[in-house]
Every structure is written in C-alpha cells, then in structure tokens.
Design an enzyme around this catalytic site. Structure first.
Site, PDB file in Angstrom:
ATOM      1  N   GLY A   1     -30.506 -57.381 -42.285  1.00 44.94           N
ATOM      2  CA  GLY A   1     -29.898 -56.281 -43.023  1.00 44.94           C
ATOM      3  C   GLY A   1     -30.918 -55.300 -43.569  1.00 44.94           C
ATOM      4  N   ALA A   2     -31.967 -55.035 -42.799  1.00 43.81           N
ATOM      5  CA  ALA A   2     -33.050 -54.158 -43.271  1.00 43.81           C
ATOM      6  C   ALA A   2     -32.720 -52.682 -43.132  1.00 43.81           C
ATOM      7  CB  ALA A   2     -34.334 -54.472 -42.501  1.00 43.81           C
ATOM      8  N   ASN A   3     -31.565 -52.352 -42.599  1.00 39.90           N
ATOM      9  CA  ASN A   3     -31.234 -50.948 -42.338  1.00 39.90           C
ATOM     10  C   ASN A   3     -30.753 -50.192 -43.568  1.00 39.90           C
ATOM     11  OD1 ASN A   3     -28.979 -52.851 -41.815  1.00 39.90           O
ATOM     12  ND2 ASN A   3     -27.784 -50.972 -41.704  1.00 39.90           N
ATOM     13  N   CYS A   4     -30.374 -50.900 -44.633  1.00 43.26           N
ATOM     14  CA  CYS A   4     -29.839 -50.204 -45.804  1.00 43.26           C
ATOM     15  C   CYS A   4     -30.079 -51.019 -47.070  1.00 43.26           C
ATOM     16  CB  CYS A   4     -28.340 -49.921 -45.635  1.00 43.26           C
ATOM     17  SG  CYS A   4     -27.329 -51.417 -45.496  1.00 43.26           S
ATOM     18  N   GLY A   5     -29.853 -50.364 -48.213  1.00 42.33           N
ATOM     19  CA  GLY A   5     -29.893 -51.035 -49.498  1.00 42.33           C
ATOM     20  C   GLY A   5     -31.198 -51.723 -49.816  1.00 42.33           C
ATOM     21  N   ILE A   6     -31.094 -52.904 -50.396  1.00 44.97           N
ATOM     22  CA  ILE A   6     -32.269 -53.657 -50.826  1.00 44.97           C
ATOM     23  C   ILE A   6     -33.119 -54.064 -49.628  1.00 44.97           C
ATOM     24  CG2 ILE A   6     -33.038 -55.773 -51.988  1.00 44.97           C
ATOM     25  CD1 ILE A   6     -30.435 -55.584 -53.665  1.00 44.97           C
ATOM     26  N   GLY A   7     -32.475 -54.394 -48.506  1.00 47.71           N
ATOM     27  CA  GLY A   7     -33.233 -54.757 -47.309  1.00 47.71           C
ATOM     28  C   GLY A   7     -34.100 -53.616 -46.831  1.00 47.71           C
TER      29      GLY A   7
ATOM     30  N   SER B   1     -27.334 -64.417 -55.973  1.00 46.22           N
ATOM     31  CA  SER B   1     -26.822 -63.556 -57.041  1.00 46.22           C
ATOM     32  C   SER B   1     -26.485 -64.419 -58.244  1.00 46.22           C
ATOM     33  CB  SER B   1     -25.570 -62.823 -56.572  1.00 46.22           C
ATOM     34  OG  SER B   1     -24.899 -62.215 -57.658  1.00 46.22           O
TER      35      SER B   1
ATOM     36  N   TYR C   1     -17.249 -64.605 -52.353  1.00 49.14           N
ATOM     37  CA  TYR C   1     -18.613 -64.112 -52.583  1.00 49.14           C
ATOM     38  C   TYR C   1     -19.379 -65.056 -53.501  1.00 49.14           C
ATOM     39  CZ  TYR C   1     -22.396 -60.969 -53.986  1.00 49.14           C
ATOM     40  OH  TYR C   1     -23.636 -60.409 -54.239  1.00 49.14           O
TER      41      TYR C   1
END
Length: 407
Positions: free
Chosen positions: A128-134, A257, A288
């Site tokens: 998930g490196a394409n957005c957000g924290i990643g 989390s 979640y």
C-alpha cells in the site's frame, strides 16, 4: 540441544559461525551451515558491541557493484566486508527495553527520525505504498537512499506515486519500482512472492502497511470477509513466503491501531466465523477492530518464533484518524475524518513511528513490542494472550493451506 565441541576458549566461535557487526555496532552471530543468525554468542550466551572509530588507515564505503559496504585499508589496499573493529568487541549487558531513551514523540516527523541516516543499499518492501502513510513512508526512505518496492494493486496509482517522489528528488526514481500485489487473492500474493524472489535476495524493511476500513460487507475471491483477508491473512501468508529473504538485519513493521483495544475476539476456541463473519453478523467497525487485533497478535507470535534468527518484529499505531484514503469507503467516515483533520497528525508525523521501528539503532535486538508516538507502550490485555496468538497462527496456517488447495 546439540552440544558444541570443546575448545580452550569459551569465546571462540564453533565451526561454521561468523561474527558480523550492524550499523550501530551490535555484534551478530551467523551460522553459515543452516543460514541462521542470533544476537548472542553461541557459547557464552552473551552479547557484544563494537565502539569507537575505525582503526587508523581504514575507511568504509558502499560498493555499488557488490551492493554492500566494504572496509578498505588505504595503506595496504586490503578490502574486507568484515568490520576490523570486531577484533576489539566488548561484552555488554542484556538490553532492557526500559533502558531505551525516548527521542521522539507524537509531533516528530518521519524525516526527523531519519535525520543523518544513510540507507543506500537497503531495500524496503511496503504494501500500500501508493497513498497515505505508506506513500509518506516510501517518500521519506527514498530521500535517504533506500530502495523501495511499491507493493500495490494498481500500477497506475503506484507509478503516479513514484512520479511524485521523482518530481521532488529526480535521483529517487531509480530506487523505486512497482510490483503488483492484490491482497484480496492468495494466488496473487503467491505470484507476487515469485516475482520478488526472482529480483532481490534480501529485504531489510518489510512494512505491512496496507489495510481497509469501513467496508460494506464483501468477500474476496477466496471467499473470506475482505477486511480480515486484506489486513491480516494475506500479510501473514506474504511474510511466511518471503522468509528466506530475511536475516538479522531485517525488521518487520506491522501497522495496527489503538482500535485493537476494542476488538471482541474470544480467548478460547477461535474459529473462522469469529474473524470472517457472515453478512448477518458483520459490522464494519468491529471487523476493523478485530483485524487490527490480529495484526498485534501476529506480530507478537512472529517475534517469538523468529527470535533466535535476530529478526525484529514490531506492531505500531500510526495515529488517530489520520487524513488518508482509508476512510474513502463510507461518506460518514469521510466527513468525520475531514472534521478532525486539523487536530490529528500529518502524514509525515503518522509515518514517523513505522520508520522509527524500522531504523532506530537503539531497538537492535528487541522484538515483539507495540509502539505509539515513536515509543513502546502496552498493547491490550487480549493481544498479549499467548493462547490467542497461537490460535490465530494455527487458524491462519489452516486457512491458507485449505484455500490454496481448493484453488
């Protein structure tokens, strides 16, 4: 336990063992016969550290061709990948996490954590490196020379993320590459692993970052509830399949989390319907919470199983309601996240704890800890249940085996 051969010196290494030094000076012991490593001497059970500058006439440099650091004696032109200071290593007391000084906090940024670090030659794999924290994790690491494998479902979004990094620092483009990973399919994870093993022989940092939040009820191609498979099971399978690429230099960071504290998994008799409930018993928020608990349980059990190999495993809480695309699946959460945005962490601050766990020298030799705001803290009582950790592990193994056989 196999007995070691007699020797005149208890400090002498048994046949097949080598000493190596990490960047922060901790000595690691590698068994070349069975390809394992550990932080303690195989005879004495004690740990060592090297200190001070290199001996006069020696220098350290990164060899681009060999992809490793080399030590050079400028007078004799002798080259070695063994730190010459190992000859003067001294024993140190066993490290205690309580003795680790807090250097960063909730306001610290990823780039502050990385200040002064040279990560050339290191490889990070980020789901998930394409957005957000990643994305912010990838961006920060590339600025310090690290190579990044963007493990994402969408080529277009991953390449757009790489373009953004390259616009800021053109030289970073060569250190970034996309490899397709769809966490909703175990077969896709299998294909991803094959491609990774064909292209790299070692991973320094594994960030299990990808996840989903507030999904309407849905199932994956494998028939499992999506939140559970994407956030836990596929990451579990991915990590197990990449095991041969990890050694004592590897750190695994699992993004969890504080929501894990509100999970409701049973301590006894954990079954598939608890982690992958049917539609009529599904609530997106509890799915979640339970997935985030699975992240901590997995990290704790993995740390125990790989402790002797010197591989460090940490779980982290990046921050509360950080403004990312995590909330994109439901209008109410998009609205709520927008309202609280001025009061929550920036992406740079949210990526700080993950990067701290992956790169901080003072965490060498430690494992199985839960971090929040760049410092360790106690996870939930439920997450510390050894019985539940083991039940989730065995259930995960069973599900992977059963699903791959069925397909």
């Amino acid at each position: 336990m196999m007995s070691l051969p007699d020797t005149d010196s208890e400090d002498e290494l048994p046949p097949g063992w080598e000493e190596r030094a990490t960047d922060d000076g901790t000595v690691c012991y590698v068994n070349q016969q069975n390809k394992t490593s550990q932080w303690t001497h195989p005879r004495t059970g004690r740990s060592k550290r090297i200190t001070g500058e290199l001996p006069i006439g020696w220098e350290k440099y990164y060899d681009e061709q060999l992809k490793k650091f080399i030590f050079l004696n400028k007078e004799t032109q002798q080259r070695s990948n063994v730190d010459p200071r190992l000859a003067f290593a001294v024993e140190e007391p066993t490290q205690n996490v309580a003795q680790v000084r807090q250097r960063f906090d909730s306001c610290s940024t990823a780039l502050q954590v990385l200040h002064g670090k040279d990560l050339h030659g290191r490889i990070a794999l980020i789901t998930g490196a394409n957005c957000g924290i990643g994305f912010e994790t990838a961006r920060s690491l590339t600025q310090h020379g690290c190579e990044i494998i963007f493990a994402c479902r969408s080529r277009a979004s991953a390449e757009a993320a790489i373009d953004r990094i390259a616009q800021e620092r053109p030289s970073a483009r060569a250190r970034c590459r996309f490899v397709a990973l769809d966490l909703s399919s175990l077969r896709a994870v299998q294909q991803f692993v094959r491609e990774i093993k064909e292209s790299v022989n070692h991973i320094d940092y594994l960030f299990l970052n990808a996840g989903v939040f507030a999904l309407p009820y849905s199932t994956t191609v494998d028939g499992l509830e999506t939140t559970f498979q994407v956030s836990h099971l596929s990451h579990f399978y991915l990590t197990m399949q990449l095991e041969t690429l990890f050694d004592y230099k590897t750190r695994i960071v699992v993004l969890s989390s504080e929501s894990h504290r509100f999970a409701n998994l049973p301590v006894d008799n954990l079954a598939i319907h608890h982690v992958s409930p049917p539609a009529e018993k599904y609530w997106s928020m509890m799915a979640y919470n339970n997935a985030k608990l699975c992240n901590v349980l997995f990290a704790q059990e993995l740390a125990q199983r790989w402790k002797q190999r010197g591989i460090s495993v940490f779980s982290v809480h990046p921050g509360n309601m950080v403004s990312t695309e995590l909330s994109r699946n439901y209008w109410f959460y998009r609205w709520l996240f927008a309202i609280v945005r001025p009061f929550t962490k920036s992406l740079q601050q949210a990526a700080a704890t993950s990067i701290y766990c992956a790169t901080a020298n003072e965490l060498t030799g430690l494992s199985g800890l839960y971090f929040n705001n760049c410092y360790f803290c106690e996870p939930s009582k439920l997450s510390k249940s050894a019985a539940l950790q083991q039940q989730l592990w065995h259930l995960s193994e069973h599900l992977v085996s059963e699903l791959l056989e069925d397909h």
